[in-house]
Design an enzyme around this catalytic site. Structure first.
Site, PDB file in Angstrom:
ATOM      1  N   GLU A   1      33.752  33.695  22.516  1.00  0.00           N
ATOM      2  CA  GLU A   1      34.386  32.776  23.447  1.00  0.00           C
ATOM      3  C   GLU A   1      34.246  31.336  22.979  1.00  0.00           C
ATOM      4  OE1 GLU A   1      36.320  33.699  25.651  1.00  0.00           O
ATOM      5  OE2 GLU A   1      35.776  35.805  26.019  1.00  0.00           O
TER       6      GLU A   1
ATOM      7  N   ARG B   1      38.339  37.314  41.434  1.00  0.00           N
ATOM      8  CA  ARG B   1      39.345  38.301  41.830  1.00  0.00           C
ATOM      9  C   ARG B   1      38.736  39.405  42.668  1.00  0.00           C
ATOM     10  NH1 ARG B   1      40.779  43.034  39.747  1.00  0.00           N
ATOM     11  NH2 ARG B   1      39.447  42.735  37.920  1.00  0.00           N
TER      12      ARG B   1
ATOM     13  N   CYS C   1      31.000  35.904  34.252  1.00  0.00           N
ATOM     14  CA  CYS C   1      30.795  35.630  32.825  1.00  0.00           C
ATOM     15  C   CYS C   1      31.056  34.159  32.510  1.00  0.00           C
ATOM     16  CB  CYS C   1      31.691  36.526  31.976  1.00  0.00           C
ATOM     17  SG  CYS C   1      31.167  38.251  31.909  1.00  0.00           S
TER      18      CYS C   1
ATOM     19  N   HIS D   1      32.233  38.435  24.687  1.00  0.00           N
ATOM     20  CA  HIS D   1      32.715  39.539  25.512  1.00  0.00           C
ATOM     21  C   HIS D   1      32.874  40.790  24.653  1.00  0.00           C
ATOM     22  CE1 HIS D   1      34.199  37.048  29.077  1.00  0.00           C
ATOM     23  NE2 HIS D   1      33.591  38.093  29.620  1.00  0.00           N
TER      24      HIS D   1
END
Length: 224
Positions: free
Chosen positions: A90, A100, A153, A176
């Site tokens: 990342e 979400r 995360c 990830h």
């Protein structure tokens, strides 16, 4: 929790953190891989593995406690990105929680800053391009990712870089990983990687981070 405790006179430390399961999954492949490296020696440094809760706020409190206790030279958090096929290095964490699904404590923040009045984003200070090359040279599928999402995360990634802003010389970032093969059996056509492969990829990534003072300048961007 970490399975290692620091000892007087021990070598420098690399802190690898994974996460507990979340959603409808019984396991988390990031933690499965991280704990395989607990106690290992990489580049003359001792690896300490720790597991964080998938909860906003508490995850950062526990991460800070591990950093305070260990004073690590390098910190990498490892989380699940189901649907991705590669280890995703990342690049950037953004200052927003926009869940979400609820976290494991039932919290579901929407459009909330992680740090009030904090910068819009932090970049990883890991040499992600050098890590990418090392992983690909070893046959480990890898990519540079331009988004860590807006769930726990990213929350941890942003909080980590915010915590390290006053600790020059300490590197940190986020990786990830795909589903495990067991998780993929419940999701037709979902890509996966075994924990042993992910752990080897993490070992290579850590070694590259420790060996690289100045990152490579190579193309690893995205069109969309």
């Amino acid at each position: 929790m970490s399975t290692q405790t620091p000892r007087s006179g021990c070598t420098a430390t690399v802190l690898l953190v994974g996460f507990e399961p979340f959603g409808d999954d019984a396991g988390n492949p990031g933690w499965d891989a991280v704990r395989l490296l607990d106690g290992a020696q990489i580049g003359g440094r001792r690896v300490v593995a720790a597991c964080l809760p998938v909860t906003f706020g508490e995850s950062l409190r526990q991460l800070q406690a591990h950093i305070d206790r260990l004073a690590p030279e390098l910190v990498i958090a490892v989380g699940l990105a189901g649907g991705r096929s590669r280890l995703s290095l990342e690049r950037v964490a953004i200052n927003v929680d926009d869940a979400r699904i609820p976290d494991n404590a039932g919290a579901c923040p929407i459009d909330c800053p992680i740090v009030d009045d904090g910068p819009a984003a932090y970049f990883s200070n890991l040499p992600i391009k050098a890590m990418l090359v090392a992983l690909r040279d070893a046959g480990i599928p890898a990519e540079v990712s331009q988004t860590a999402g807006t769930y726990v995360c990213n929350h941890v990634f942003y909080g980590l870089m915010h915590a390290l802003r006053h600790q020059p010389g300490v590197r940190g970032g986020f990786i990830h990983v795909p589903y495990s093969p067991a998780q993929a059996t419940r999701r037709p056509d979902a890509p996966s990687l075994p924990a042993a492969t992910v752990a080897e990829g993490l070992r290579i990534a850590v070694q590259a981070a420790l060996d690289t003072a100045q990152d490579l300048r190579i193309a690893a961007g995205a069109v969309h």
